[in-house]
Each structure stands twice: as C-alpha cells, then as structure tokens.
Design an enzyme around this catalytic site. Sequence first.
Site, PDB file in Angstrom:
ATOM      1  N   HIS A  76       0.838  -1.198   0.000  1.00 28.92           N
ATOM      2  CA  HIS A  76       0.000   0.000   0.000  1.00 28.92           C
ATOM      3  C   HIS A  76       0.874   1.250   0.000  1.00 28.92           C
ATOM      4  O   HIS A  76       1.811   1.346   0.786  1.00 28.92           O
ATOM      5  CB  HIS A  76      -0.901   0.029   1.244  1.00 28.92           C
ATOM      6  CG  HIS A  76      -2.056  -0.915   1.163  1.00 28.92           C
ATOM      7  ND1 HIS A  76      -3.096  -0.908   2.055  1.00 28.92           N
ATOM      8  CD2 HIS A  76      -2.343  -1.903   0.286  1.00 28.92           C
ATOM      9  CE1 HIS A  76      -3.980  -1.847   1.729  1.00 28.92           C
ATOM     10  NE2 HIS A  76      -3.529  -2.464   0.666  1.00 28.92           N
ATOM     11  N   TYR A 204      -9.110   5.315   7.746  1.00 32.09           N
ATOM     12  CA  TYR A 204      -9.209   5.707   9.155  1.00 32.09           C
ATOM     13  C   TYR A 204     -10.288   6.788   9.231  1.00 32.09           C
ATOM     14  O   TYR A 204     -10.101   7.868   8.669  1.00 32.09           O
ATOM     15  CB  TYR A 204      -7.889   6.300   9.646  1.00 32.09           C
ATOM     16  CG  TYR A 204      -6.799   5.290   9.896  1.00 32.09           C
ATOM     17  CD1 TYR A 204      -6.028   4.781   8.862  1.00 32.09           C
ATOM     18  CD2 TYR A 204      -6.526   4.849  11.200  1.00 32.09           C
ATOM     19  CE1 TYR A 204      -5.017   3.865   9.097  1.00 32.09           C
ATOM     20  CE2 TYR A 204      -5.515   3.931  11.446  1.00 32.09           C
ATOM     21  CZ  TYR A 204      -4.771   3.445  10.396  1.00 32.09           C
ATOM     22  OH  TYR A 204      -3.771   2.533  10.639  1.00 32.09           O
ATOM     23  N   PRO A 295      -3.548  -0.200  18.869  1.00 36.39           N
ATOM     24  CA  PRO A 295      -3.257  -0.628  17.500  1.00 36.39           C
ATOM     25  C   PRO A 295      -3.472   0.436  16.419  1.00 36.39           C
ATOM     26  O   PRO A 295      -3.201   0.168  15.251  1.00 36.39           O
ATOM     27  CB  PRO A 295      -4.192  -1.831  17.291  1.00 36.39           C
ATOM     28  CG  PRO A 295      -5.231  -1.727  18.346  1.00 36.39           C
ATOM     29  CD  PRO A 295      -4.670  -0.933  19.465  1.00 36.39           C
ATOM     30  N   LYS A 299       1.685  -0.466  15.091  1.00 39.34           N
ATOM     31  CA  LYS A 299       3.101  -0.518  15.447  1.00 39.34           C
ATOM     32  C   LYS A 299       3.534  -1.748  16.249  1.00 39.34           C
ATOM     33  O   LYS A 299       4.730  -2.083  16.276  1.00 39.34           O
ATOM     34  CB  LYS A 299       3.478   0.739  16.277  1.00 39.34           C
ATOM     35  CG  LYS A 299       3.553   1.986  15.457  1.00 39.34           C
ATOM     36  CD  LYS A 299       4.844   2.049  14.654  1.00 39.34           C
ATOM     37  CE  LYS A 299       4.793   3.051  13.538  1.00 39.34           C
ATOM     38  NZ  LYS A 299       4.551   2.509  12.215  1.00 39.34           N
ATOM     39  N   TYR A 387       4.361   6.369  10.258  1.00 41.72           N
ATOM     40  CA  TYR A 387       3.510   5.222   9.917  1.00 41.72           C
ATOM     41  C   TYR A 387       4.303   4.155   9.167  1.00 41.72           C
ATOM     42  O   TYR A 387       4.164   2.951   9.417  1.00 41.72           O
ATOM     43  CB  TYR A 387       2.328   5.711   9.060  1.00 41.72           C
ATOM     44  CG  TYR A 387       1.182   4.735   8.962  1.00 41.72           C
ATOM     45  CD1 TYR A 387       0.095   4.828   9.823  1.00 41.72           C
ATOM     46  CD2 TYR A 387       1.188   3.715   8.027  1.00 41.72           C
ATOM     47  CE1 TYR A 387      -0.965   3.944   9.735  1.00 41.72           C
ATOM     48  CE2 TYR A 387       0.132   2.818   7.932  1.00 41.72           C
ATOM     49  CZ  TYR A 387      -0.942   2.942   8.795  1.00 41.72           C
ATOM     50  OH  TYR A 387      -1.977   2.050   8.707  1.00 41.72           O
TER      51      TYR A 387
HETATM   52  C1  LIG Z   1      -6.506  -6.721  17.844  1.00 39.72           C
HETATM   53  C2  LIG Z   1      -5.053  -6.399  17.646  1.00 39.72           C
HETATM   54  C3  LIG Z   1      -4.657  -5.767  16.472  1.00 39.72           C
HETATM   55  C4  LIG Z   1      -3.316  -5.482  16.258  1.00 39.72           C
HETATM   56  N1  LIG Z   1      -2.957  -4.842  15.095  1.00 39.72           N
HETATM   57  C5  LIG Z   1      -1.651  -4.576  14.861  1.00 39.72           C
HETATM   58  C6  LIG Z   1      -1.219  -4.024  13.607  1.00 39.72           C
HETATM   59  O1  LIG Z   1      -2.003  -3.765  12.683  1.00 39.72           O
HETATM   60  N2  LIG Z   1       0.101  -3.818  13.417  1.00 39.72           N
HETATM   61  C7  LIG Z   1       1.024  -4.122  14.396  1.00 39.72           C
HETATM   62  O2  LIG Z   1       2.229  -3.916  14.187  1.00 39.72           O
HETATM   63  N3  LIG Z   1       0.645  -4.672  15.594  1.00 39.72           N
HETATM   64  C8  LIG Z   1      -0.663  -4.918  15.849  1.00 39.72           C
HETATM   65  N4  LIG Z   1      -1.032  -5.521  17.035  1.00 39.72           N
HETATM   66  C9  LIG Z   1      -0.015  -5.879  18.029  1.00 39.72           C
HETATM   67  C10 LIG Z   1       0.714  -7.183  17.704  1.00 39.72           C
HETATM   68  O3  LIG Z   1      -0.200  -8.218  17.435  1.00 39.72           O
HETATM   69  C11 LIG Z   1       1.637  -7.569  18.878  1.00 39.72           C
HETATM   70  O4  LIG Z   1       2.451  -6.457  19.151  1.00 39.72           O
HETATM   71  C12 LIG Z   1       2.507  -8.806  18.580  1.00 39.72           C
HETATM   72  O5  LIG Z   1       1.740  -9.980  18.669  1.00 39.72           O
HETATM   73  C13 LIG Z   1       3.670  -8.900  19.564  1.00 39.72           C
HETATM   74  O6  LIG Z   1       4.383 -10.100  19.352  1.00 39.72           O
HETATM   75  P1  LIG Z   1       5.133 -10.813  20.574  1.00 39.72           P
HETATM   76  O7  LIG Z   1       5.771 -12.016  19.999  1.00 39.72           O
HETATM   77  O8  LIG Z   1       5.969  -9.826  21.287  1.00 39.72           O
HETATM   78  O9  LIG Z   1       3.986 -11.191  21.602  1.00 39.72           O
HETATM   79  P2  LIG Z   1       2.774 -12.220  21.457  1.00 39.72           P
HETATM   80  O10 LIG Z   1       2.282 -12.256  20.067  1.00 39.72           O
HETATM   81  O11 LIG Z   1       1.814 -11.869  22.544  1.00 39.72           O
HETATM   82  O12 LIG Z   1       3.435 -13.619  21.759  1.00 39.72           O
HETATM   83  C14 LIG Z   1       3.796 -14.023  23.076  1.00 39.72           C
HETATM   84  C15 LIG Z   1       3.710 -15.539  23.156  1.00 39.72           C
HETATM   85  O13 LIG Z   1       4.154 -15.951  24.450  1.00 39.72           O
HETATM   86  C16 LIG Z   1       3.280 -16.984  24.915  1.00 39.72           C
HETATM   87  N5  LIG Z   1       3.388 -17.036  26.383  1.00 39.72           N
HETATM   88  C17 LIG Z   1       2.800 -16.230  27.294  1.00 39.72           C
HETATM   89  N6  LIG Z   1       3.160 -16.594  28.541  1.00 39.72           N
HETATM   90  C18 LIG Z   1       4.005 -17.642  28.412  1.00 39.72           C
HETATM   91  C19 LIG Z   1       4.730 -18.452  29.348  1.00 39.72           C
HETATM   92  N7  LIG Z   1       4.638 -18.245  30.670  1.00 39.72           N
HETATM   93  N8  LIG Z   1       5.496 -19.436  28.865  1.00 39.72           N
HETATM   94  C20 LIG Z   1       5.614 -19.669  27.529  1.00 39.72           C
HETATM   95  N9  LIG Z   1       4.940 -18.943  26.604  1.00 39.72           N
HETATM   96  C21 LIG Z   1       4.155 -17.927  27.039  1.00 39.72           C
HETATM   97  C22 LIG Z   1       1.924 -16.567  24.393  1.00 39.72           C
HETATM   98  O14 LIG Z   1       1.019 -17.661  24.332  1.00 39.72           O
HETATM   99  C23 LIG Z   1       2.277 -16.042  23.012  1.00 39.72           C
HETATM  100  O15 LIG Z   1       2.227 -17.045  22.016  1.00 39.72           O
HETATM  101  C24 LIG Z   1      -2.356  -5.824  17.263  1.00 39.72           C
HETATM  102  C25 LIG Z   1      -2.756  -6.466  18.434  1.00 39.72           C
HETATM  103  C26 LIG Z   1      -4.078  -6.757  18.643  1.00 39.72           C
HETATM  104  C27 LIG Z   1      -4.494  -7.456  19.927  1.00 39.72           C
END
Ligand SMILES: Cc1cc2nc3c(=O)[nH]c(=O)nc-3n(C[C@H](O)[C@H](O)[C@H](O)COP(=O)(O)OP(=O)(O)OC[C@H]3O[C@@H](n4cnc5c(N)ncnc54)[C@H](O)[C@@H]3O)c2cc1C
Length: 392
Positions: A76, A204, A295, A299, A387
């Site tokens: 995009h 948006y 969200p 980011k 962005y």
């Molecule tokens: C509705 C929504 C929309 C979003 N839209 C966007 C977007 O458009 N663009 C964007 O950049 N970001 C977006 N985000 C944010 C993005 O999804 C997160 O920032 C991203 O998932 C972070 O990745 P992570 O690996 O740090 O954490 P997570 O994806 O939360 O992964 C953490 C993992 O650790 C596991 N875990 C937890 N506790 C334990 C434990 N004790 N032992 C072992 N494993 C454990 C969990 O099960 C999970 O699988 C959005 C989030 C949401 C909720």
Amino acid sequence: MTIRQRTQVGIVGAGPAGLLLSHLLARRGIDSVVVETRSRAYCEARQRAGLLEAGTVQMLRDSGLGKRLDAEGLEHGGIYLQFAGDRHHLDFRDLAGRTVTIYAQTEIVKDLITARTAADAKLEFEVTDVRVSDPGAQEPVVMSYRTKDGERREVTCDVIAGCDGFHGITRGLVPGLATYERAYPYAWLAITADVPPSTDELIYSRHPDGFALHTMRSLRTSRLYLQVPVETDSKDWPDDRIWTELSKRLALPGWTLETGPVVDKSVTPMRSFVAAPMRHGRLFLAGDAAHIVPPTGAKGLNLALADVRLLTEALDALLTDRDSRLADEYSDTALRRVWRATHFSWWMTSMLHVDSGAGPFDERLQLSQLDYVISSRAAATTLAENYTGYRF
Ligand SMILES: Cc1cc2nc3c(=O)[nH]c(=O)nc-3n(C[C@H](O)[C@H](O)[C@H](O)COP(=O)(O)OP(=O)(O)OC[C@H]3O[C@@H](n4cnc5c(N)ncnc54)[C@H](O)[C@@H]3O)c2cc1C
C-alpha cells in the site's frame, strides 16, 4: 524424572518475536530452545496485526522469509483519513518514499513455524509451569517447564529472551522495573469478514459516533474495527448491528461498504505500556513483554520484530565474540524506537477517537489537527514517516 538439556538462548514464547529470534539466531549458528504455553494451531490462528512497515518487510525478505510475503502481501502506498464528511488520501511514496504491506501476523507465524520445524528447531508447544532462575545471578540461567506429556525439563542457558507477551512471566523477573502506562477510555470491536475489501487502502475514519477503521488481511478477507465502550461484550454486537454501524461511520456519497459473513469477532482494550529497562543480567525482554501500544498506529508487531533484529545482533556479539557492548546498549537503543512508536500511536489514537468525557473544545482541537495533517505537507510527512517506520 527431570530431563536436562543445554542451549545458548532459552526463548520464552512462540509469538512473532520468539519465533523470529530463534530463526535469526539459527542463521548465525546460535542454538536456542523455544517454549510456548499454547498449541501450534492456536498460535497460527490468533488474529492480530496485519500491517508491516517497509523495514519489517525487508528484514523478513533478508532472512529468507519473503517467498509467501512477496507472493501474497499487498503493498500500500498510503492511507485514507476521513473526517467531517470527506475522505482524503495521504500518499506515503510521495511524502516519505516508503510503502507499507498488508500481510497478516497469522501468516508470518505460520511461515516462521514452518521454517523452524523444517530446520528441526527445538520448539515446544503446550508446555506448562514455565520457570526461569534468577537471571541476575553469576551462574548460567535455568529455564524449566513441563512438556505436554507431563515430563519435567530443565534447560541450562547462557541467556534468556523474554518474548512471552504482555501477560507473560519474564517481565516480573526484572527487579526495580519502571512502568509507564495509559489506559484509554474506549476499546475496539474487531471483526474479520469473508468479503473482499471495499477499499484499495486503509480508511481511518473519525465520526461523531466514534472511530472506525477499514483494513484487510488479503484480497478476499476484510478486517474492520469500531470504537466501542470499554465494557463492551461482543455478544451484544450481532453481525447486522456491526455492519450498520460500520456503514454509518465509514459512509461517503458514491461509496458502498460491502458486507459478508463475520468469521471472527473480539473486543480489544486500548492501552499504552512501556517497561524499562528491557534487560536484567542474562534476561533480555523483546516485543509485547516489554511494551504495548494501541493498535491505531499499527506498530506493535513492527516494534516486536525491530527489538528482535537488535537483540540478534547483540546476542551474536555476546555469545560468539564475547563482546558485550551491544548487549549493554540493547535496552536504551530499543527504547528509543519504542518511545517514538508509543508517541505516534498515542497521537493517532487521540486524534481519531471520540472521548465521551471530553467536551466540544477537545473535539474542535481534533478536527483542527486532522485538517492540518491533510493540508500541510510537513504535517502529512510527519504522519507518513512514522507510519511507514521512522528510523533514527
Ligand atoms: C486486535 C489487535 C490488532 C493489532 N494490530 C496490529 C497491527 O495492525 N500492526 C502491528 O504492528 N501490531 C498490531 N497488534 C499488536 C501485535 O499483534 C503484537 O504487538 C505482537 O503480537 C507482539 O508479538 P510478541 O511475539 O511480542 O507477543 P505475542 O504475540 O503476545 O506472543 C507471546 C507468546 O508468548 C506466549 N506465552 C505467554 N506466557 C508464556 C509463558 N509463561 N510461557 C511460555 N509462553 C508464554 C503466548 O502464548 C504467546 O504465544 C495488534 C494487536 C491486537 C491485539
């Protein structure tokens, strides 16, 4: 009986951050063990982010993960900002010389799990009772857990990467952690619908009844969001009610929102959160374990993967060359980008949502800010460069 193993990096959490870290470390010959409480199927299906900054796309390509992303991702060149009855286009190519790409987080997670599994990675799903010994102690740190078959395992690690998201356990291992937080007085009702998007780029929309966002996961699947009160239960929002409200908040003469079957529905709270420092001794935090953003600025995923890129360099220098300089700088370097994204996400959120506790004065300020963004090249460039991914 406890089974004992050894690895260089123990990774807690198989979200995008933990999986990418394991993948990037393996490409540099560094061994890791990843433990995850959820099942593989759950991790692969969890609907979340979908928009990647240009730098994130390049990093995934450079690390051998570009095949499906390049075939299926949608590039995009801008977004639409809608308010006061008009829709305006911001052209990111022109303003910032960069684009963004739609490619769902679920697909990145699938690509990573496929790559790690093909490489015989030590990736354990459905574990319970994950524990980590004091990462501040002199001796190697021990990550222990119970496998899904009930077997106790102890992994001795040079370092631990806390990639276990906002509700994980590793952040609690950092003594004297400072936290900075803002909860917003509204939430998002998110839906995924089996209908082609009604727009070529994200819309948006600030509407007097609340914010709405039209995005997509692919050319066949739409993703849409509605601002709702914090205490909203998605059961109170049957599909008809959702489509009616979306059609109203996104309405524009001559444009129609196509509707279709809703396949996923959830309510997401809106919160900004930063924890510092992101390192304690042998423990390094990455992604949502250390910070979350509302969200609106798209980011969260990008920040998580940016942390991992930095952490890979730091751990490679530390474990391969015994050079601790990048590891020592990791928290400060990562937090500089985190705070930029935190400010941008707060700014986008505050500009576009209707705060029922605020009065007409605040509403006028929001509209003036939006008017400035669409009429001033300097203001539009500020939005575009943040962005698409600001680089210091
Ligand atoms: C509705 C929504 C929309 C979003 N839209 C966007 C977007 O458009 N663009 C964007 O950049 N970001 C977006 N985000 C944010 C993005 O999804 C997160 O920032 C991203 O998932 C972070 O990745 P992570 O690996 O740090 O954490 P997570 O994806 O939360 O992964 C953490 C993992 O650790 C596991 N875990 C937890 N506790 C334990 C434990 N004790 N032992 C072992 N494993 C454990 C969990 O099960 C999970 O699988 C959005 C989030 C949401 C909720």
